[in-house]
Design a protein around this motif. Structure first.
Motif, PDB file in Angstrom:
ATOM      1  N   GLY A 177      44.668  34.405  51.338  1.00  0.00           N
ATOM      2  CA  GLY A 177      43.342  34.596  50.783  1.00  0.00           C
ATOM      3  C   GLY A 177      43.388  34.887  49.293  1.00  0.00           C
ATOM      4  O   GLY A 177      42.414  34.724  48.575  1.00  0.00           O
ATOM      5  N   THR A 178      44.542  35.323  48.810  1.00  0.00           N
ATOM      6  CA  THR A 178      44.699  35.680  47.407  1.00  0.00           C
ATOM      7  C   THR A 178      45.789  34.844  46.763  1.00  0.00           C
ATOM      8  O   THR A 178      45.653  34.389  45.632  1.00  0.00           O
ATOM      9  CB  THR A 178      45.096  37.182  47.280  1.00  0.00           C
ATOM     10  N   ASN A 179      46.857  34.653  47.520  1.00  0.00           N
ATOM     11  CA  ASN A 179      48.038  34.006  46.955  1.00  0.00           C
ATOM     12  C   ASN A 179      48.355  32.680  47.627  1.00  0.00           C
ATOM     13  O   ASN A 179      48.044  32.469  48.786  1.00  0.00           O
ATOM     14  CB  ASN A 179      49.252  34.929  47.120  1.00  0.00           C
ATOM     15  N   THR A 231      45.053  39.984  52.423  1.00  0.00           N
ATOM     16  CA  THR A 231      43.667  39.783  51.987  1.00  0.00           C
ATOM     17  C   THR A 231      42.743  39.940  53.182  1.00  0.00           C
ATOM     18  O   THR A 231      41.680  40.550  53.114  1.00  0.00           O
ATOM     19  CB  THR A 231      43.499  38.360  51.413  1.00  0.00           C
ATOM     20  N   SER A 235      46.727  52.274  47.074  1.00  0.00           N
ATOM     21  CA  SER A 235      48.139  52.640  47.257  1.00  0.00           C
ATOM     22  C   SER A 235      48.595  53.592  46.160  1.00  0.00           C
ATOM     23  O   SER A 235      49.322  54.552  46.419  1.00  0.00           O
ATOM     24  CB  SER A 235      49.015  51.383  47.230  1.00  0.00           C
ATOM     25  N   SER A 272      50.321  42.408  51.979  1.00  0.00           N
ATOM     26  CA  SER A 272      50.547  43.433  50.946  1.00  0.00           C
ATOM     27  C   SER A 272      49.999  44.800  51.320  1.00  0.00           C
ATOM     28  O   SER A 272      50.542  45.821  50.902  1.00  0.00           O
ATOM     29  CB  SER A 272      49.909  42.985  49.622  1.00  0.00           C
TER      30      SER A 272
HETATM   31  P1  ADP Z   1      47.626  36.780  51.044  1.00  0.00           P
HETATM   32  O1  ADP Z   1      46.572  37.456  51.846  1.00  0.00           O
HETATM   33  O2  ADP Z   1      47.076  35.816  50.044  1.00  0.00           O
HETATM   34  O3  ADP Z   1      48.712  36.182  51.893  1.00  0.00           O
HETATM   35  P2  ADP Z   1      48.889  39.324  50.338  1.00  0.00           P
HETATM   36  O4  ADP Z   1      49.484  39.553  51.682  1.00  0.00           O
HETATM   37  O5  ADP Z   1      49.759  39.578  49.156  1.00  0.00           O
HETATM   38  O6  ADP Z   1      48.327  37.866  50.107  1.00  0.00           O
HETATM   39  O7  ADP Z   1      47.600  40.259  50.264  1.00  0.00           O
HETATM   40  C1  ADP Z   1      46.777  40.287  49.146  1.00  0.00           C
HETATM   41  C2  ADP Z   1      45.775  41.416  49.310  1.00  0.00           C
HETATM   42  O8  ADP Z   1      46.463  42.669  49.339  1.00  0.00           O
HETATM   43  C3  ADP Z   1      44.749  41.481  48.207  1.00  0.00           C
HETATM   44  O9  ADP Z   1      43.476  41.698  48.789  1.00  0.00           O
HETATM   45  C4  ADP Z   1      45.170  42.695  47.376  1.00  0.00           C
HETATM   46  O10 ADP Z   1      44.050  43.402  46.892  1.00  0.00           O
HETATM   47  C5  ADP Z   1      45.898  43.546  48.389  1.00  0.00           C
HETATM   48  N1  ADP Z   1      47.002  44.284  47.749  1.00  0.00           N
HETATM   49  C6  ADP Z   1      47.919  43.800  46.863  1.00  0.00           C
HETATM   50  N2  ADP Z   1      48.768  44.764  46.491  1.00  0.00           N
HETATM   51  C7  ADP Z   1      48.387  45.890  47.167  1.00  0.00           C
HETATM   52  C8  ADP Z   1      48.867  47.244  47.196  1.00  0.00           C
HETATM   53  N3  ADP Z   1      49.888  47.628  46.440  1.00  0.00           N
HETATM   54  N4  ADP Z   1      48.210  48.117  47.990  1.00  0.00           N
HETATM   55  C9  ADP Z   1      47.156  47.760  48.737  1.00  0.00           C
HETATM   56  N5  ADP Z   1      46.652  46.504  48.746  1.00  0.00           N
HETATM   57  C10 ADP Z   1      47.255  45.588  47.972  1.00  0.00           C
END
Ligand code: ADP
Ligand code: MG
Length: 456
Positions: A5-7, A159, A283, A395
């Protein structure tokens, strides 16, 4: 290829066949303009371009047909609800997590990606469409010794949030189209739990939740996700904090307010701008236990746009309390959902021998140039415990301190699980599991095609 959703993540995985692997990977934030566009092909064109760049950087040999005539199989991790009746195709049912590209809904996302790949003449075939939670199970399972407990659940807290679990075929009452191998008697089910309790009969609903839902792209939908996942927690904090700032009786960030009254500030701060606050602030707040909360105050400047000299220790303490409430509620709700699926799968009563294996990260990455290797680590093996193995990725669970602890506190009080049941649950981060799992499934799918074509 992992579209979160983000990456967006591209990786090539070299499976050694002994539960270890090497991975080369690149990661990039998805440009906002591609998430809400009328021209759907732009998104897939962008994805194909990332694959092209990745190959040129890491595997230029693959692009030379005379020295490398093989076709590479690609797994597409696509973390949105799809109707999937074959391993290599899926029709998008609806967008979630801030995406809104109407002309892709109802289309086969694998075909759309393949078309863009073919336009670039890349030697790649999309052989598998993978759910991120399912990919997470696969990558975790690969790193475990064959004899160990099977990973029966994969959960994402990034995300968005979702859970895939292994269900007995005999328990599946929904009619299923397409052909599938029924010999194992089991099938992975994607719960799509992000939309659990959209009618809000049991989920907590504060006025801030209601406000967030109202301004979202999908009001009334994904109500569980809106209380649990990374995309929403930063915005929830922003909504609460901005209300406390503008309410003269509460007067959060008073120094910032009087500073603004003296000077006309032309730029609207992130504090007052929708969807501008990243959940990583939660966090940071949870981790900062210093007296003066210096790290959190710097993060408030970065995320909320309030200069840290204008953020008092009391302001930061208030923000810390709110972020803690948001984070802990999210984790407890997550624990409740995990517990519900554990109960539904009836695995607590049938767990067998367990082995604990986990991945050890050797080098971290953040851009296209770095490579990491991951190896299975058997140092923690113990063969006498009875466990349910749950692989997690995302994340939020990776970086939010105590997320698992708060989840467990909730799991423990669920009737039918209790402390003994909670102790049987192993929650393990499968780092980049959703991407690595896609490669594993792509390989399996391409081998299946080879077997079936050689047997005809
Ligand atoms: P994706 O969902 O694109 O696979 P991620 O698993 O990296 O990507 O998740 C991204 C999401 O996690 C975003 O909504 C971001 O705000 C959140 N995020 C990124 N870093 C942190 C952190 N250190 N603590 C809490 N939330 C985080
Ligand atoms: Mg992801």
């Amino acid at each position: 290829m992992d579209l979160g959703g983000t990456n967006i993540r591209v990786c090539s995985v070299d499976l050694h066949g002994d539960s270890t692997y090497n991975v080369k990977k690149s990661k990039m934030t998805i440009p906002r303009k591609l998430m809400v566009t009328r021209a759907g092909h732009e998104l897939f064109s962008f994805i194909a371009e990332r694959v092209d760049t990745f190959l040129k950087t890491y595997h230029p040999i693959f692009l030379n047909k005379s020295s490398y005539p093989q076709i590479i199989s690609l797994g597409l991790t696509f973390s949105y609800p799809v109707y999937q009746s074959a391993v290599n195709s899926g029709i998008l049912l609806r967008w979630t997590k801030g995406f809104d590209i109407p002309d892709i809904v109802g289309q086969d996302v694998c075909r759309l990606l393949q078309r863009e790949i073919d336009l670039r003449h890349l030697p790649i075939k999309v052989t598998a469409l993978v759910n991120d939670a399912a990919g997470t199970i696969m990558s975790r399972a690969y790193t475990l010794p064959v004899s160990s407990t099977r990973t029966s659940m994969g959960v994402i807290f990034g995300t968005g949030t979702n859970c895939v679990y292994l269900e007995k075929l005999s328990n599946i009452v929904k009619p299923m189209e397409g052909s599938y191998d029924s010999s194992t008697g089991e099938m992975f089910i994607s719960t799509e739990w992000g939309s659990f309790d959209n009618q809000l009969s049991v989920l907590p609903n504060t006025k801030f939740d209601a406000k967030l839902d109202k301004v979202s792209l999908n009001p009334g939908d994904q109500m569980f996700e809106k209380r649990v996942a990374g995309m929403f927690l930063g915005e929830l904090l922003r909504i609460i904090v901005s209300e406390m700032h503008t309410d003269p009786e509460i007067n959060l960030f008073p120094a910032y307010r009087s500073n603004n009254e003296r000077k006309i500030n032309k730029n609207q701060p992130a504090l007052l701008t929708r969807w501008s606050v990243d959940s990583s602030i939660l966090s940071v707040a949870e981790a900062d236990s210093s007296d003066r909360l210096g790290i959190l105050r710097a993060k408030i400047e970065e995320e909320l746009g309030i200069p840290s000299p204008l953020v008092s220790v009391e302001d930061a303490q208030a923000v810390k309390m709110i972020t803690h409430a948001i984070g802990k509620r999210a984790a407890r709700l997550a624990g409740m959902a995990v517990g519900a699926v554990v109960l539904k799968s009836q695995r607590l009563h049938e767990v067998k021998v367990s082995t604990e294996g986990y991945c050890e990260k050797l080098v971290d990455d953040s851009d296209l140039k770095t490579t990491i290797g991951i190896k299975a680590d058997r140092s923690g093996i113990s063969a006498d415990q009875h466990t349910i193995d749950i692989a997690v990725d995302g994340s939020l669970i990776e970086f939010y301190p105590n997320f698992e602890k708060y989840m467990r506190q909730a799991i423990r009080v669920i009737e039918g699980i209790g402390v003994p049941g909670e102790e049987k649950i192993h929650i393990r981060i499968a780092k980049d599991g959703s991407s690595v799992g896609a490669a594993i499934i792509a390989l399996l799918a391409s081998q299946q095609v080879m077997v079936s074509s050689s047997s005809t």
